[in-house]
Design a protein around this motif. Sequence first.
Motif, PDB file in Angstrom:
ATOM      1  N   LEU A  33       0.821  -1.216   0.000  1.00  0.00           N
ATOM      2  CA  LEU A  33       0.000   0.000   0.000  1.00  0.00           C
ATOM      3  C   LEU A  33       0.851   1.261   0.000  1.00  0.00           C
ATOM      4  O   LEU A  33       0.425   2.302  -0.508  1.00  0.00           O
ATOM      5  CB  LEU A  33      -0.920   0.011   1.221  1.00  0.00           C
ATOM      6  N   ASP A  34       2.040   1.201   0.559  1.00  0.00           N
ATOM      7  CA  ASP A  34       2.912   2.360   0.665  1.00  0.00           C
ATOM      8  C   ASP A  34       4.039   2.259  -0.340  1.00  0.00           C
ATOM      9  O   ASP A  34       5.114   1.739  -0.061  1.00  0.00           O
ATOM     10  CB  ASP A  34       3.484   2.466   2.080  1.00  0.00           C
ATOM     11  N   THR A  35       3.782   2.725  -1.558  1.00  0.00           N
ATOM     12  CA  THR A  35       4.802   2.642  -2.606  1.00  0.00           C
ATOM     13  C   THR A  35       5.637   3.916  -2.689  1.00  0.00           C
ATOM     14  O   THR A  35       6.481   4.053  -3.561  1.00  0.00           O
ATOM     15  CB  THR A  35       4.146   2.377  -3.978  1.00  0.00           C
ATOM     16  N   SER A  36       5.412   4.847  -1.765  1.00  0.00           N
ATOM     17  CA  SER A  36       6.149   6.107  -1.818  1.00  0.00           C
ATOM     18  C   SER A  36       7.650   5.897  -1.612  1.00  0.00           C
ATOM     19  O   SER A  36       8.461   6.705  -2.053  1.00  0.00           O
ATOM     20  CB  SER A  36       5.619   7.072  -0.750  1.00  0.00           C
ATOM     21  N   ARG A  37       8.000   4.776  -0.939  1.00  0.00           N
ATOM     22  CA  ARG A  37       9.409   4.522  -0.651  1.00  0.00           C
ATOM     23  C   ARG A  37      10.152   3.948  -1.848  1.00  0.00           C
ATOM     24  O   ARG A  37      11.378   3.829  -1.831  1.00  0.00           O
ATOM     25  CB  ARG A  37       9.528   3.570   0.531  1.00  0.00           C
ATOM     26  N   LEU A  38       9.432   3.523  -2.894  1.00  0.00           N
ATOM     27  CA  LEU A  38      10.075   2.871  -4.025  1.00  0.00           C
ATOM     28  C   LEU A  38      10.796   3.897  -4.909  1.00  0.00           C
ATOM     29  O   LEU A  38      10.301   4.995  -5.151  1.00  0.00           O
ATOM     30  CB  LEU A  38       9.041   2.100  -4.843  1.00  0.00           C
ATOM     31  N   LYS A  39      11.956   3.513  -5.427  1.00  0.00           N
ATOM     32  CA  LYS A  39      12.785   4.432  -6.198  1.00  0.00           C
ATOM     33  C   LYS A  39      12.602   4.266  -7.702  1.00  0.00           C
ATOM     34  O   LYS A  39      13.140   5.053  -8.481  1.00  0.00           O
ATOM     35  CB  LYS A  39      14.256   4.210  -5.822  1.00  0.00           C
ATOM     36  N   HIS A  40      11.886   3.237  -8.123  1.00  0.00           N
ATOM     37  CA  HIS A  40      11.702   3.026  -9.558  1.00  0.00           C
ATOM     38  C   HIS A  40      10.299   3.488  -9.964  1.00  0.00           C
ATOM     39  O   HIS A  40       9.452   3.779  -9.113  1.00  0.00           O
ATOM     40  CB  HIS A  40      11.906   1.551  -9.916  1.00  0.00           C
ATOM     41  N   ASN A  41      10.071   3.546 -11.245  1.00  0.00           N
ATOM     42  CA  ASN A  41       8.797   4.063 -11.761  1.00  0.00           C
ATOM     43  C   ASN A  41       7.876   2.973 -12.280  1.00  0.00           C
ATOM     44  O   ASN A  41       6.985   3.235 -13.086  1.00  0.00           O
ATOM     45  CB  ASN A  41       9.072   5.075 -12.888  1.00  0.00           C
ATOM     46  N   PHE A  42       8.087   1.744 -11.818  1.00  0.00           N
ATOM     47  CA  PHE A  42       7.275   0.633 -12.273  1.00  0.00           C
ATOM     48  C   PHE A  42       6.326   0.197 -11.161  1.00  0.00           C
ATOM     49  O   PHE A  42       6.596   0.423  -9.978  1.00  0.00           O
ATOM     50  CB  PHE A  42       8.167  -0.543 -12.677  1.00  0.00           C
ATOM     51  N   PRO A  43       5.190  -0.421 -11.507  1.00  0.00           N
ATOM     52  CA  PRO A  43       4.278  -0.932 -10.462  1.00  0.00           C
ATOM     53  C   PRO A  43       5.012  -1.877  -9.526  1.00  0.00           C
ATOM     54  O   PRO A  43       5.809  -2.714  -9.948  1.00  0.00           O
ATOM     55  CB  PRO A  43       3.196  -1.668 -11.268  1.00  0.00           C
ATOM     56  N   ALA A  44       4.749  -1.737  -8.245  1.00  0.00           N
ATOM     57  CA  ALA A  44       5.439  -2.549  -7.242  1.00  0.00           C
ATOM     58  C   ALA A  44       4.895  -3.973  -7.236  1.00  0.00           C
ATOM     59  O   ALA A  44       3.688  -4.190  -7.426  1.00  0.00           O
ATOM     60  CB  ALA A  44       5.281  -1.920  -5.862  1.00  0.00           C
ATOM     61  N   ARG A  45       5.782  -4.934  -6.979  1.00  0.00           N
ATOM     62  CA  ARG A  45       5.417  -6.352  -6.985  1.00  0.00           C
ATOM     63  C   ARG A  45       5.928  -7.006  -5.698  1.00  0.00           C
ATOM     64  O   ARG A  45       7.099  -6.903  -5.367  1.00  0.00           O
ATOM     65  CB  ARG A  45       6.035  -7.068  -8.193  1.00  0.00           C
TER      66      ARG A  45
END
Length: 447
Positions: free
Chosen positions: A49-61
């Motif tokens: 639910l919290d994808t703000s921490r991700l550094k890439h621009n792809f949907p999180a898996r």
Amino acid sequence: MLTDRWYRLKSFPSQMAYVRSPHRFNVVPAGRRSGKTERAKRKVVYRALDTSRLKHNFPARFFAAAPTRDQAKRIWWDDLCAMTKPFWAKEPLVGELMIHLQNESMIAIIGLDKPQRIEGQPWDGGVVDEIADVKEEAWPKNIRPALSDRSGWCDLIGVPEGRNHYYDLYEKARAEMMLKGKKSEWGAFTWESAEVLSPEEIAAAQRDLDDQSFRQEYCASFINFQGRAYYGFQDTNKLPVSKLYDPRAPLIIALDFNVSPGVAVIAQELRLKTLGNHVVTCVIGQVWIPENSNTELVCNKIVTDWAKRHQGTVDVYGDATGGARKSSALSGSDWDIVKRDLRAGFGANRVAFYVPSANPSERSRVNAMNSRLRTKDGTMKLYVDPSAAPNVVRDLEGVQVVTGGSGELDKKRNPSLTHISDALGYYIVYRFPVASTGVSFSTQLRA
């Protein structure tokens, strides 16, 4: 927006240390029913639910995995669906075991009986439950490489099962965390069931389990197994219980499909007045054909010995692999032959078959046997008639574990051993498991 599934949890220091872990990889051997899987479920959902921490621009898996697909679905699917329902982008894909969220994150449920299922796509993180039962090579060859593209995280959780690859991972994580502290890539966390469960529940577990199984399952101890496999079996487990045979009570037939020897165990659940009127497992007979046996010969012997005198129902248990292979020179699988011959001998309306989709782990079977033989408080719930089933006694006294192993049975020391105790074990682990075996069973009821 949270659903009722997000019930309040009590905070325990050891659990919260895991929840707040700064490490990329966490190894968490903890006691049975102590909250480790619930904490892991919430972590997967929080991260999805919290994808703000991700550094890439792809949907999180993200993934939630277990040793088999059926086990993974049972552990994860219903709960993760219930926890994420307000955030669904569409109905979860039951066939593919995938949940798609409105923020484009995805959670996949994966069975690692085929570890390559986790390959082919990059992952941001995930959890593997019951890691002790996952194939040893799965972590270095399949799971770890799949996390590299996105620097993904992973938690490896479960109950210890001997000193196997899980023990090695835990020791590696503990040593690195002690050396590097918060900067360590690996974290190690553990706690006993007694930190979470009530004293009454712990006392009940001690009454049901043998000492080693209790320490492994509820104290999260990596037991160093050595010596006899069935250490719970003693002279006091030998009684002339065949004299108590009840022709009207269900007859239990337990099978291990083998040629040399061909074996079967005959048992009943009987109430013994001399033991406080408790119902216990009584081994009252055996089939032992030393050489050149097959499934048909074993079944013929069972029918000859028991069909005419037994009036009650018959319950049949055994080795899952008999559904795939054929007994030498005979038509059909071993289970096909068993069903045909025992129905013909006893009557189709009297025989039921309890067939596992896959065999539980060997350690699960041995733990169930030892806990039935003698619990931590000394209670015995399994007796063998040494005159009626001498080879069962011989196995229970003679089967050894592999020296320096993780509790695996030593099948090379004496090739004639292990088969008839395996047969009994298939029945015991089905009816009296120490914990969930992770396999499903097909029951073919009486006509």
